[in-house]
Enzyme design. Sequence first.
Site, mmCIF file in Angstrom:
data_model
loop_
_atom_site.group_PDB
_atom_site.id
_atom_site.type_symbol
_atom_site.label_atom_id
_atom_site.label_comp_id
_atom_site.label_asym_id
_atom_site.label_seq_id
_atom_site.Cartn_x
_atom_site.Cartn_y
_atom_site.Cartn_z
ATOM 1 N N CYS A 165 -1.986 48.222 15.780
ATOM 2 C CA CYS A 165 -1.258 48.131 14.645
ATOM 3 C C CYS A 165 -1.128 46.998 13.861
ATOM 4 O O CYS A 165 -1.345 46.829 12.439
ATOM 5 C CB CYS A 165 0.337 48.575 14.946
ATOM 6 N N HIS A 205 5.844 46.836 16.493
ATOM 7 C CA HIS A 205 4.900 47.712 15.743
ATOM 8 C C HIS A 205 5.232 47.428 14.254
ATOM 9 O O HIS A 205 6.158 46.833 13.761
ATOM 10 C CB HIS A 205 5.454 49.166 15.800
ATOM 11 N N HIS A 247 -0.307 53.665 9.791
ATOM 12 C CA HIS A 247 -0.180 52.726 10.550
ATOM 13 C C HIS A 247 -1.296 53.124 11.655
ATOM 14 O O HIS A 247 -1.649 54.262 11.955
ATOM 15 C CB HIS A 247 1.118 52.569 10.992
#
Length: 116
Positions: free
Chosen positions: A22, A75, A87
């Site tokens: 990520c 994240h 993402h």
Amino acid sequence: FAMQYLGSPYVWAGNTPGGFDCSGFTQFVIANTVGIDIGHGVAGQTGYGAFVEWGAWAPGDLVFFANTFSEGISHVGIYIGDGQFIHAENESTGVTISSLYSDYYSSHYYGAYRIV
């Protein structure tokens, strides 16, 4: 720019088109669009730019989530408009698009930052 990597594989610690995690994905996209290296750590990436209130997002804002696979900020993705963000989600989905309003992501939402 980020959309051309939709479907790219998820690779732990990856930050190249061969595979992204990520924060590697956000690092790669920001470096290649804005020219700033924001580093590869999720929490450290919150140190760049200005905080953006919930719902005031603009395309390109980084959106952060907490307590996903680990405690704390864990994240990050890039807002693309209409409540959606791109993402590098995980090994099964790779680079994908999700909704900030989904039960999962809205319940883990931490905040957003605008780099420029």
